[in-house]
Design an enzyme around this catalytic site. Structure first.
Site, PDB file in Angstrom:
ATOM      1  N   HIS A 270       2.654   0.813  -7.493  1.00 45.80           N
ATOM      2  CA  HIS A 270       1.968   1.701  -6.111  1.00 45.80           C
ATOM      3  C   HIS A 270       1.493   0.106  -5.326  1.00 45.80           C
ATOM      4  O   HIS A 270       1.638   0.209  -4.039  1.00 45.80           O
ATOM      5  CB  HIS A 270       0.938   2.482  -6.486  1.00 45.80           C
ATOM      6  CG  HIS A 270      -0.013   2.827  -5.354  1.00 45.80           C
ATOM      7  ND1 HIS A 270       0.128   4.088  -4.484  1.00 45.80           N
ATOM      8  CD2 HIS A 270      -1.203   2.155  -4.778  1.00 45.80           C
ATOM      9  CE1 HIS A 270      -0.872   4.020  -3.365  1.00 45.80           C
ATOM     10  NE2 HIS A 270      -1.447   2.883  -3.440  1.00 45.80           N
ATOM     11  N   GLU A 271       0.813  -0.650  -5.872  1.00 46.48           N
ATOM     12  CA  GLU A 271       0.237  -1.872  -5.349  1.00 46.48           C
ATOM     13  C   GLU A 271       1.191  -2.759  -5.028  1.00 46.48           C
ATOM     14  O   GLU A 271       0.989  -3.240  -3.743  1.00 46.48           O
ATOM     15  CB  GLU A 271      -0.835  -2.446  -6.254  1.00 46.48           C
ATOM     16  CG  GLU A 271      -1.901  -1.633  -7.035  1.00 46.48           C
ATOM     17  CD  GLU A 271      -2.797  -0.860  -5.936  1.00 46.48           C
ATOM     18  OE1 GLU A 271      -2.776  -1.518  -4.783  1.00 46.48           O
ATOM     19  OE2 GLU A 271      -3.255  -0.181  -6.215  1.00 46.48           O
ATOM     20  N   HIS A 274       2.154  -1.639  -1.310  1.00 49.34           N
ATOM     21  CA  HIS A 274       1.423  -2.287  -0.415  1.00 49.34           C
ATOM     22  C   HIS A 274       1.784  -3.691  -0.095  1.00 49.34           C
ATOM     23  O   HIS A 274       1.661  -4.109   0.930  1.00 49.34           O
ATOM     24  CB  HIS A 274      -0.152  -2.133  -0.716  1.00 49.34           C
ATOM     25  CG  HIS A 274      -0.576  -0.779  -0.896  1.00 49.34           C
ATOM     26  ND1 HIS A 274      -0.540   0.040   0.141  1.00 49.34           N
ATOM     27  CD2 HIS A 274      -1.386  -0.229  -1.623  1.00 49.34           C
ATOM     28  CE1 HIS A 274      -1.322   1.091  -0.180  1.00 49.34           C
ATOM     29  NE2 HIS A 274      -1.916   0.830  -1.347  1.00 49.34           N
ATOM     30  N   GLU A 348      -1.083   5.151   2.202  1.00 50.90           N
ATOM     31  CA  GLU A 348      -1.272   5.355   0.781  1.00 50.90           C
ATOM     32  C   GLU A 348       0.049   6.179   0.279  1.00 50.90           C
ATOM     33  O   GLU A 348       0.645   5.860  -0.794  1.00 50.90           O
ATOM     34  CB  GLU A 348      -2.451   6.026   0.327  1.00 50.90           C
ATOM     35  CG  GLU A 348      -3.551   5.040   0.633  1.00 50.90           C
ATOM     36  CD  GLU A 348      -3.472   3.758  -0.408  1.00 50.90           C
ATOM     37  OE1 GLU A 348      -2.912   3.819  -1.373  1.00 50.90           O
ATOM     38  OE2 GLU A 348      -4.337   2.787  -0.102  1.00 50.90           O
ATOM     39  N   ASP A 352       2.803   5.314  -2.511  1.00 49.09           N
ATOM     40  CA  ASP A 352       3.146   6.382  -3.748  1.00 49.09           C
ATOM     41  C   ASP A 352       4.676   6.582  -3.692  1.00 49.09           C
ATOM     42  O   ASP A 352       5.144   6.430  -4.916  1.00 49.09           O
ATOM     43  CB  ASP A 352       2.529   7.649  -3.524  1.00 49.09           C
ATOM     44  CG  ASP A 352       1.012   7.603  -3.850  1.00 49.09           C
ATOM     45  OD1 ASP A 352       0.467   6.895  -4.470  1.00 49.09           O
ATOM     46  OD2 ASP A 352       0.255   8.711  -3.653  1.00 49.09           O
TER      47      ASP A 352
END
Ligand code: ZN
Length: 412
Positions: A270-271, A274, A348, A352
């Site tokens: 997930h990070e 980003h 976000e 995901d």
């Protein structure tokens, strides 16, 4: 006026182009099915905990607003700034820096009981681990950090208003934007270490797997850092921060302790989402545009006679008018909060979706969401109004439903 229009247009264009408006599906039916699978007492405890936090959170919000309005729309703020400058012969630097910090400090001190309330609730529910002394030390550290950054910003701003009384808004807007960019670079290396110790994740299969995943994803990650969050909290988390050479992926040590390696991989995926979508860079850019727009808007609003008369000042550009600036910024912040939250939820949800595609493991993703909710005492399906007002992330059941929708799509 033209400049403000240009900045607002730039913000809207950036928003239209950069916000992932299309949200991956998370059908409500799947959300409800996921919710039913939670143990009833866990959901009840999460809701009880969130309800216990609410009076303090909204009390602080309301009191903060009242104090800001009182200091900004009455001569009280101006008087406070004068008072702070008096021992130094009313020198403008004393008024600008000490006066400005005094205004902020008054607001902070008045809302301090609510911060203590929050800490008491966290302790009662076993989420906080560092006790009142640790809490006090953290509080003093954050005051010190804010004072340093605030003093630099105040000195810079009022130097500009003095040197360029007609054009300060242009220099101020550029300076505010520059400060936002600078902070994005330096916060991870200068400020985050004030509160936590960061160590590279130790060599082992997990680290090897994470670095391999980052390489597969085409995201250059120098290192995965572990923060010693456990000295403060039981909660688990991970994040990316910084830009360019200061970019880092950070996981809490609590996450490594609580979650399985596969779940940690899911979180880091997930990070990486980003990092790949440059969410920090885009956030910094829009933050810089927003800061510039705020300065121009303050200039325009601050030239409005009725406001300066209420505050008992001649011009919004003088240090005595700092309370008025704070009042305007506080109101703007409250109006902007739901918009920021909505944008954040979409960003976000995209991260995901990236995690699901990168790991191809929706079952572990779902298990991780369930664990996150359990450890952090989340309400898996929070009240709608609160979600719209302040939720920075999709709800737990939304994230689980997105994983189920992804699994169906992938299974086809
Ligand atoms: Zn995220």
């Amino acid at each position: 006026m033209l400049t403000l229009a240009a900045l607002v247009t730039a913000l809207l264009v950036a928003g239209a182009l950069l916000v992932p408006w299309h949200r991956p599906p998370a059908p409500r039916a799947d959300q409800l099915a996921a919710l039913r699978e939670f143990p009833v007492d866990q959901v009840a405890r999460g809701r009880e905990f969130r309800a216990a936090l609410r009076p303090g959170a909204y009390g602080a919000l309301l009191l903060g607003l009242l104090v800001a309005l009182l200091l900004g729309l009455t001569p009280l703020g101006a008087r406070l700034v004068e008072l702070a400058g008096r021992p130094f012969g009313d020198h403008w630097i004393a008024r600008a820096v000490l006066g400005g910090l005094a205004v902020v400090l008054v607001a902070d001190l008045l809302t301090l009981p609510f911060a203590a309330w929050r800490q008491a609730v966290l302790t009662r529910y076993g989420l906080s681990t560092h006790g009142w002394s640790g809490w006090t030390v953290d509080l003093l550290k954050s005051y010190a950090v804010s004072a340093v950054i605030g003093a630099v910003a105040l000195l810079g701003f009022y130097t500009v208003t003095r040197l360029a009384p007609r054009w300060w808004w242009a220099f101020g807007a550029a300076g505010a934007a520059g400060l936002v960019v600078l902070l994005s670079f330096v916060l991870p290396v200068l400020v985050e270490p004030v509160f936590n110790r960061f160590t590279p994740m130790e060599q082992g299969p997990l680290r090897t797997e994470l670095m391999a995943m980052a390489a597969r994803d085409g995201v250059p990650v120098r290192d995965v850092l572990v923060a010693d969050a456990s000295r403060r909290t039981k909660a688990v988390n991970a994040y990316v921060s910084g830009l360019g050479p200061t970019r880092r992926v950070v996981v809490y040590d609590t996450l490594l302790r609580e979650a399985t390696p596969a779940e940690v991989t899911s979180v880091v995926a997930h990070e990486l989402g980003h990092a790949r979508d440059r969410d920090v860079a885009v956030g910094t850019l829009t933050g810089a545009l927003g800061a510039a727009a705020v300065v121009v808007a303050l200039y325009l609003l601050g030239s409005w006679g009725p406001l300066t008369r209420l505050a008992g000042v001649d011009s919004v550009a003088e240090p005595r008018a700092f309370g008025l600036l704070i009042a305007l910024v506080t109101v703007a912040g409250l109006v902007a909060a739901p918009v920021q939250a909505a944008v954040s939820r979409r960003v976000e949800a995209r991260a995901d979706a990236h995690a699901l595609a990168l790991t191809g493991d929706p079952a572990t993703f779902e298990a991780m969401q369930r664990r996150l909710a359990g450890v952090n005492l989340a309400d898996p399906d929070p009240p709608r109004w609160e979600y719209l007002w302040s939720a920075s992330h999709p709800s737990t059941v939304e994230r689980m439903a997105a994983a189920r929708a992804y699994a169906r799509e992938a299974g086809r």
